[in-house]
Design a protein around this motif. Structure first.
Motif, PDB file in Angstrom:
ATOM      1  N   ASN A   1      -5.403   7.882  -1.762  1.00  0.00           N
ATOM      2  CA  ASN A   1      -5.718   6.424  -1.540  1.00  0.00           C
ATOM      3  C   ASN A   1      -7.094   5.722   0.023  1.00  0.00           C
ATOM      4  OD1 ASN A   1      -4.196   6.040   1.577  1.00  0.00           O
ATOM      5  ND2 ASN A   1      -3.184   8.075   0.104  1.00  0.00           N
ATOM      6  N   ASP A   2      -6.916   4.447  -0.293  1.00  0.00           N
ATOM      7  CA  ASP A   2      -7.581   3.923   1.188  1.00  0.00           C
ATOM      8  C   ASP A   2      -7.004   3.211   2.329  1.00  0.00           C
ATOM      9  OD1 ASP A   2      -9.925   5.097  -0.504  1.00  0.00           O
ATOM     10  OD2 ASP A   2      -9.615   2.268  -1.535  1.00  0.00           O
ATOM     11  N   TYR A   3      -5.828   4.204   2.328  1.00  0.00           N
ATOM     12  CA  TYR A   3      -5.512   3.568   3.746  1.00  0.00           C
ATOM     13  C   TYR A   3      -5.081   5.138   4.747  1.00  0.00           C
ATOM     14  CZ  TYR A   3      -4.396   0.554  -0.290  1.00  0.00           C
ATOM     15  OH  TYR A   3      -4.760  -0.008  -1.872  1.00  0.00           O
TER      16      TYR A   3
ATOM     17  N   GLU B   1       2.475   1.967  -3.142  1.00  0.00           N
ATOM     18  CA  GLU B   1       1.030   2.201  -4.561  1.00  0.00           C
ATOM     19  C   GLU B   1       0.896   3.521  -4.187  1.00  0.00           C
ATOM     20  OE1 GLU B   1      -3.403   1.093  -5.275  1.00  0.00           O
ATOM     21  OE2 GLU B   1      -2.059  -0.085  -4.537  1.00  0.00           O
ATOM     22  N   SER B   2       1.928   4.004  -2.988  1.00  0.00           N
ATOM     23  CA  SER B   2      -0.045   5.391  -2.828  1.00  0.00           C
ATOM     24  C   SER B   2       1.360   6.111  -2.480  1.00  0.00           C
ATOM     25  CB  SER B   2      -0.165   5.520  -1.513  1.00  0.00           C
ATOM     26  OG  SER B   2      -1.579   5.012  -1.208  1.00  0.00           O
TER      27      SER B   2
ATOM     28  N   HIS C   1       0.602  -1.183   0.383  1.00  0.00           N
ATOM     29  CA  HIS C   1       0.274  -0.072  -0.546  1.00  0.00           C
ATOM     30  C   HIS C   1       0.728   1.331   0.277  1.00  0.00           C
ATOM     31  CE1 HIS C   1      -3.484  -2.797   2.461  1.00  0.00           C
ATOM     32  NE2 HIS C   1      -3.213  -2.760   1.158  1.00  0.00           N
TER      33      HIS C   1
END
Length: 291
Positions: free
Chosen positions: A263-265, A221-222, A218
């Motif tokens: 992002n969703d994190y 990716e972010s 994650h």
């Protein structure tokens, strides 16, 4: 021939008067010495003045001689090209604010640290009298580490950021002395490569290891690196006879070097500046002819 009484009397006067001549001469001599005495003193004072060292011929005081030192700089265009390598220390600011939100009372502690980084590159220089310029391109690898200790779970998580950069640089030089200079300019750190973030924790077990791998994916990716523009100052040494060069540089990036995408994190976009200090040693050779 007989002399009269009158002639005898005159002759005796002549004999009497002759001894008086030396005394008169002596008196005259004394008078002449008295009159000449100021001239004699004047001659002595003149000799003393002649013997006294003049301002231009007297020995130079070593302390005063320091102000008379002159330096020689090339009165022609001097071009050189060389290789350099060195080591430095770098850090990225604001890493903790990407991962955690400080809006509520934190239940964790954060620690950010920089790291030692290598540097290697090529460079070319130009010098004319006291002025000069430097153009170079280097490879460097930037390290920074973020350590988070979560208090309720008593877990320590470590995130390591490491980025590869190709860094072109241009500097202006001012030679304060023939072998020492000061420089200022700008560098552009251009990132390349991927998989630049590693995430680990001290939990044991396969489940926790898989969770750490997902968190690592994650982050990769972010959070991406982008070009960092770094104003730089430098002090250096150069010996044109043997080609040895050395430099100490400090740079502070004025733009955000990390881009945090949506992002969703829970990772957030923050200002992350790059700060570097490096020491390099190089060897250069002259090119072209003196003009």
């Amino acid at each position: 021939m007989s002399l009269s009484m009158k002639d005898k009397s005159n002759l005796s006067l002549i004999h009497i008067s002759e001894p008086t001549r030396p005394s008169i001469a002596a008196l005259l001599g004394i008078e002449r010495c008295v009159n000449d005495e100021p001239e004699a003193e004047q001659r002595i004072e003149q000799k003393k003045a002649d013997k006294a060292p003049s301002q231009s011929t007297r020995p130079v005081n070593p302390k005063e001689s320091l102000s008379l030192i002159t330096y020689s700089f090339p009165h022609y265009h001097l071009f050189r090209i060389g290789l350099r390598a060195g080591v430095g220390y770098s850090s990225i600011s604001g890493l903790s604010s990407i991962i955690e939100n400080y809006d509520i009372r934190p239940t964790f502690t954060m620690s950010e640290r920089g790291g030692v980084n290598p540097r290697i590159g090529i460079f070319g220089t130009w010098q004319y009298r006291r002025l000069g310029a430097e153009l170079g391109i280097d490879y460097t690898r930037i390290f920074s580490k973020l350590t988070e200790h979560k208090i309720p779970e008593n877990v320590t998580e470590t995130t390591r950021f490491h980025y590869n950069f190709i860094t072109p640089q241009v500097l202006l030089r001012f030679y304060a002395f023939p072998k020492f200079y000061m420089g200022a300019g700008i560098s552009a750190a251009i990132p390349f490569g991927s998989r630049n973030i590693d995430f680990t924790n001290d939990r044991m077990g396969e489940v926790y290891r898989q969770q750490a791998e997902r968190t690592q994916d994650h982050l990769r990716e972010s959070v991406k690196a982008r070009v960092a523009f770094i104003p730089t100052i430098k002090i250096g040494y150069v010996d044109v006879k043997n080609g040895l060069e050395a430099g100490l540089e400090y740079g502070f990036g004025f733009n955000d070097m990390l881009r945090t995408s949506a992002n969703d994190y829970g990772y957030q976009e923050r200002m992350n500046n790059l700060q570097t200090v490096s020491l390099t040693i190089g060897y250069s050779l002259p090119i072209g002819k003196a003009k």
